[in-house]
Design an enzyme around this catalytic site. Structure first.
Site, PDB file in Angstrom:
ATOM      1  N   GLY A  65       0.768  -0.969   0.000  1.00 44.24           N
ATOM      2  CA  GLY A  65       0.019   0.019  -0.110  1.00 44.24           C
ATOM      3  C   GLY A  65       0.833   1.156   0.094  1.00 44.24           C
ATOM      4  O   GLY A  65       2.183   1.115   0.196  1.00 44.24           O
ATOM      5  N   CYS A  72       5.286  -6.205   1.636  1.00 39.75           N
ATOM      6  CA  CYS A  72       5.700  -4.664   1.435  1.00 39.75           C
ATOM      7  C   CYS A  72       4.879  -4.160   2.641  1.00 39.75           C
ATOM      8  O   CYS A  72       5.290  -4.401   3.751  1.00 39.75           O
ATOM      9  CB  CYS A  72       5.151  -4.132   0.149  1.00 39.75           C
ATOM     10  SG  CYS A  72       6.153  -2.572  -0.389  1.00 39.75           S
ATOM     11  N   TYR A  73       4.149  -3.158   2.183  1.00 43.09           N
ATOM     12  CA  TYR A  73       3.547  -2.491   3.579  1.00 43.09           C
ATOM     13  C   TYR A  73       2.895  -3.599   4.387  1.00 43.09           C
ATOM     14  O   TYR A  73       2.747  -3.231   5.578  1.00 43.09           O
ATOM     15  CB  TYR A  73       2.382  -1.578   2.884  1.00 43.09           C
ATOM     16  CG  TYR A  73       1.642  -0.723   4.030  1.00 43.09           C
ATOM     17  CD1 TYR A  73       2.041   0.404   4.699  1.00 43.09           C
ATOM     18  CD2 TYR A  73       0.445  -1.425   4.337  1.00 43.09           C
ATOM     19  CE1 TYR A  73       1.420   1.230   5.496  1.00 43.09           C
ATOM     20  CE2 TYR A  73      -0.469  -0.785   5.621  1.00 43.09           C
ATOM     21  CZ  TYR A  73       0.226   0.568   6.066  1.00 43.09           C
ATOM     22  OH  TYR A  73      -0.454   1.103   7.005  1.00 43.09           O
ATOM     23  N   HIS A 101       7.818  -7.774  -4.207  1.00 45.22           N
ATOM     24  CA  HIS A 101       6.529  -7.891  -4.765  1.00 45.22           C
ATOM     25  C   HIS A 101       6.607  -9.444  -5.518  1.00 45.22           C
ATOM     26  O   HIS A 101       6.931  -9.230  -6.456  1.00 45.22           O
ATOM     27  CB  HIS A 101       6.035  -6.935  -5.434  1.00 45.22           C
ATOM     28  CG  HIS A 101       5.530  -5.745  -4.781  1.00 45.22           C
ATOM     29  ND1 HIS A 101       4.412  -5.566  -4.401  1.00 45.22           N
ATOM     30  CD2 HIS A 101       6.224  -4.871  -4.422  1.00 45.22           C
ATOM     31  CE1 HIS A 101       4.276  -4.412  -3.800  1.00 45.22           C
ATOM     32  NE2 HIS A 101       5.590  -4.039  -3.758  1.00 45.22           N
ATOM     33  N   GLU A 131       4.051 -11.022  -6.604  1.00 45.72           N
ATOM     34  CA  GLU A 131       2.906 -11.355  -7.606  1.00 45.72           C
ATOM     35  C   GLU A 131       3.468 -10.682  -8.826  1.00 45.72           C
ATOM     36  O   GLU A 131       2.279 -10.876  -9.662  1.00 45.72           O
ATOM     37  CB  GLU A 131       1.720 -10.393  -6.961  1.00 45.72           C
ATOM     38  CG  GLU A 131       1.942  -8.966  -6.642  1.00 45.72           C
ATOM     39  CD  GLU A 131       2.429  -8.394  -5.413  1.00 45.72           C
ATOM     40  OE1 GLU A 131       3.386  -9.406  -4.755  1.00 45.72           O
ATOM     41  OE2 GLU A 131       2.346  -7.316  -5.048  1.00 45.72           O
ATOM     42  N   SER A 167     -26.446  -7.141 -22.946  1.00 44.80           N
ATOM     43  CA  SER A 167     -26.009  -5.978 -23.804  1.00 44.80           C
ATOM     44  C   SER A 167     -25.243  -6.435 -25.066  1.00 44.80           C
ATOM     45  O   SER A 167     -24.727  -5.410 -25.724  1.00 44.80           O
ATOM     46  CB  SER A 167     -24.797  -5.234 -22.840  1.00 44.80           C
ATOM     47  OG  SER A 167     -23.693  -6.050 -22.648  1.00 44.80           O
ATOM     48  N   GLY A 168     -24.797  -7.679 -25.216  1.00 46.94           N
ATOM     49  CA  GLY A 168     -24.327  -8.080 -26.368  1.00 46.94           C
ATOM     50  C   GLY A 168     -22.668  -8.294 -25.872  1.00 46.94           C
ATOM     51  O   GLY A 168     -21.833  -8.944 -26.612  1.00 46.94           O
ATOM     52  N   GLY A 169     -22.238  -7.791 -24.660  1.00 50.37           N
ATOM     53  CA  GLY A 169     -20.876  -7.768 -24.248  1.00 50.37           C
ATOM     54  C   GLY A 169     -20.869  -9.582 -23.290  1.00 50.37           C
ATOM     55  O   GLY A 169     -21.859 -10.160 -23.146  1.00 50.37           O
ATOM     56  N   VAL A 170     -19.547  -9.639 -23.111  1.00 51.54           N
ATOM     57  CA  VAL A 170     -19.514 -10.844 -22.375  1.00 51.54           C
ATOM     58  C   VAL A 170     -19.798 -11.301 -20.956  1.00 51.54           C
ATOM     59  O   VAL A 170     -20.374 -12.119 -20.952  1.00 51.54           O
ATOM     60  CB  VAL A 170     -17.863 -11.360 -22.406  1.00 51.54           C
ATOM     61  CG1 VAL A 170     -16.883 -10.381 -21.869  1.00 51.54           C
ATOM     62  CG2 VAL A 170     -17.631 -12.637 -22.135  1.00 51.54           C
ATOM     63  N   ASP A 171     -19.950 -10.100 -20.383  1.00 50.41           N
ATOM     64  CA  ASP A 171     -20.316 -10.100 -18.832  1.00 50.41           C
ATOM     65  C   ASP A 171     -21.985 -10.603 -18.694  1.00 50.41           C
ATOM     66  O   ASP A 171     -22.272 -11.476 -18.208  1.00 50.41           O
ATOM     67  CB  ASP A 171     -20.129  -8.901 -18.102  1.00 50.41           C
ATOM     68  CG  ASP A 171     -18.881  -8.559 -18.070  1.00 50.41           C
ATOM     69  OD1 ASP A 171     -17.744  -9.360 -18.400  1.00 50.41           O
ATOM     70  OD2 ASP A 171     -18.431  -7.340 -17.858  1.00 50.41           O
ATOM     71  N   SER A 172     -22.714  -9.952 -19.463  1.00 48.08           N
ATOM     72  CA  SER A 172     -24.122 -10.348 -19.217  1.00 48.08           C
ATOM     73  C   SER A 172     -24.438 -11.638 -20.107  1.00 48.08           C
ATOM     74  O   SER A 172     -25.327 -12.032 -19.515  1.00 48.08           O
ATOM     75  CB  SER A 172     -25.141  -8.950 -19.748  1.00 48.08           C
ATOM     76  OG  SER A 172     -24.586  -8.801 -21.045  1.00 48.08           O
ATOM     77  N   LYS A 194     -12.261 -10.341 -15.241  1.00 49.77           N
ATOM     78  CA  LYS A 194     -12.594 -10.444 -16.690  1.00 49.77           C
ATOM     79  C   LYS A 194     -12.251 -11.648 -17.107  1.00 49.77           C
ATOM     80  O   LYS A 194     -12.953 -12.362 -17.901  1.00 49.77           O
ATOM     81  CB  LYS A 194     -12.252  -9.141 -17.442  1.00 49.77           C
ATOM     82  CG  LYS A 194     -12.825  -8.992 -18.808  1.00 49.77           C
ATOM     83  CD  LYS A 194     -14.135  -8.530 -18.485  1.00 49.77           C
ATOM     84  CE  LYS A 194     -14.724  -8.301 -19.945  1.00 49.77           C
ATOM     85  NZ  LYS A 194     -15.975  -7.292 -19.954  1.00 49.77           N
TER      86      LYS A 194
END
Ligand code: XMP
Length: 522
Positions: free
Chosen positions: A61, A88-89, A178, A180, A232-237, A378
């Site tokens: 952080g 780290c922090y 770090h 990650e 919506s046409g998008g991947v999430d919905s 995502k």
């Protein structure tokens, strides 16, 4: 109604102290097969315990632990008997709470550093499989510089003598670097050692488990009720709808609003996937006229967004009211949305553009929300989409803004201008897909400019609009760089657009990075 008991999976809470890398930590942990959750750093130990934590990570952080307003964690987490890794922090705050001292370093350490791991059995737990001398990524000004007798040093760099530590009697480990980030080549091994050797995680979290657990949870929440899902046409919905359909079948009704601002063939692809392939009850609302008349004469981008947002709510509400017994509304809210929509901790996003999403339906609609993707990033949603059998082009489709082509049709919006833009956009996409570059770019699209330019075609002089091509590489859409597309690809796209569309006189390629240029032109 399914009465299956909730599965309490092994979970690894990550206390988010505001590190820019915190989502990467979560991703690495999930990739290792453990369910990671980002939580408020002040979460009480008792609350964390309810999550069945196999271990806990304290993130980095931007603060200094000696500042009065520095974020802290509940000291009792160190009494839970659960292994804790401070990064780290996170290492500094833990060291301070457990009797160490943190000070500003003589020099900051930013970027690559050479780590020397102690050749002691105590270092083995965290560093097994890591070379004794290895590169790590550092980003800190402060460092732990005095440890109580309770700690053991495990590794050092030239400027940081306590680059990794462990507590003598408690299962606490800390790393100043770090693990990650990819710039720490053996960081994945350090995290894996923490998860498997120290936390004894089973690492069984997989997308299939996630799907099964979510299906159970959806059935429990919804019972015999009816759910509406806006596509919506998008991947999430799309993924949310496919998942909910798998859980409750005909109890789901999807609504797709054709606002006239969609990409070429978007409506047809939604219809064929959801109606023909999945046999979902799909209502397509043809609202093109309504949206275009609301937008008539409007050129100001934020005004466009407001009008589109309002028209969407009106149309959706009207349609939803015809589905009498609907009590639930499904949304494709993702984990980053949950985090950024202000669960409050350490994140402020400047409101540069007033976004409108299908997700932005007002609470007054009175539905109970079903949000099965709230825990996913995502790329995980895409993997789930594949597991659910959604078509590949839909799973990998680039994000598309809620206001659609309205913010890519600069200036006034008319049906003719939208048609021209759609055609140019389709040509650009076809060529990028054919060149095998669609997946490596984050967003690729055409923009219609409110500019006329001269062209000579045959012996005729014409004065026609200009199309701008925009393609960006980005992993988080907060920053982006313009895609270095091959010249011959750009040449093909340009030649096809001016020749096939005839009413475009010029094609330009946008070479602006973000910042300062946003991805969309408006
Ligand atoms: P900018 O243009 O701000 O875009 O760099 C970042 C990402 O957000 C998308 N975007 C929107 N998405 N409603 C949306 O749902 C909007 O009003 C909107 N404006 C931009 C953009 O496509 C990119 O992915």
């Amino acid at each position: 109604m399914n009465n299956a008991k909730p599965t309490v999976e092994e979970t690894l809470p990550i206390l988010d102290f505001g590190s820019q890398y915190v989502q990467l930590i979560a991703r690495r942990v999930r990739e290792a097969g453990v369910r990671a959750l980002l939580v408020d750093p002040a979460t009480h130990a008792e609350e964390l315990k309810k999550l069945n934590p196999v271990g806990i990570i304290l993130s980095g952080g931007p603060s200094s632990v000696y500042q009065a307003d520095a974020p802290r964690c509940d000291e009792n987490i160190f009494n839970l008997g659960v292994p804790i890794l401070g990064i780290c922090y996170g290492m500094q705050i833990a060291a301070e709470l457990l009797g160490g001292k943190v000070k500003k370093g003589n020099a900051g350490e930013y970027g690559a550093a050479r780590l020397t791991v102690a050749a002691t059995p105590e270092a083995d737990d965290l560093f097994t499989g890591v070379p004794p001398s290895t590169n790590v990524w550092m980003s800190h000004g402060d460092q732990v510089n005095a440890l109580g007798n309770e700690f053991i040093s495990l590794a050092a760099t030239q400027t940081c003598s306590l680059a990794a530590i462990r507590h003598r009697s408690r299962p606490f480990f800390g790393v100043q670097f770090h693990p990650e980030v990819t710039h720490t080549p053996h960081g994945g091994k350090v995290l894996e050692n923490f998860l498997y050797r120290i936390c004894k995680a089973t690492g069984t979290w997989r997308m299939n488990n996630f799907m099964e657990t979510s299906i159970e949870a959806i059935r429990r929440q919804v019972g015999t009720g009816r759910v509406i899902c806006g596509l919506s046409g998008g991947v999430d919905s799309a993924v949310a709808a496919a998942l909910i359909h798998r859980a409750i079948g005909h109890q789901l009704t999807c609504i797709f609003v054709d606002n006239g601002l969609l990409r070429k063939n978007e409506r047809q692809s939604v219809e064929s996937t959801f109606r023909d392939h999945f046999h979902i009850d799909l209502r397509v609302v043809d609202a093109e006229d309504e949206f275009l008349s609301a937008l008539k004469g409007v050129t100001e981008p934020q005004e466009k967004r407001k009008l589109i947002g309002k028209a969407f709510v009106d149309v959706f509400k009207r349609e939803a009211q015809t589905i009498h017994d609907a009590r639930f509304l499904a949304q494709g809210t993702l984990y980053p949305d949950v985090i950024e929509s202000g669960q409050g901790y350490w994140r402020t996003a400047a409101n540069i553009k007033l976004h409108h999403n299908v997700g932005g339906l007002p609470a007054e609609l009175g539905f109970e929300l079903v949000e099965p993707l709230r825990e996913l990033f995502k790329d995980e949603v895409r993997r789930l989409g594949e597991v659910l059998g959604l078509p590949e082009p839909m799973v990998w489709r680039h994000p598309f803004p809620g206001p659609g082509l309205a913010v890519r049709c600069i200036g006034e919006i008319t049906r003719e201008r939208l048609d021209l833009l759609r055609d140019a956009d389709e040509i650009f996409l076809e060529e990028v897909v054919a060149a095998g570059l669609y997946r490596s770019t984050a967003q690729t699209f055409a923009v219609l400019l409110p500019v006329q330019s001269v062209a000579v075609m045959g012996d005729d002089r014409s004065y026609n609009p200009v199309i701008a091509l925009r393609s960006v590489d980005s992993s988080d859409f907060m920053t982006a760089d313009w895609s270095r597309l091959p010249y011959d690809l750009l040449a093909r796209v340009s030649s096809r657009i001016v020749n096939e569309l005839r009413t475009v006189s010029r094609v330009v390629y946008d070479v602006t990075s973000k910042p300062p240029g946003t991805i969309e032109w408006e």
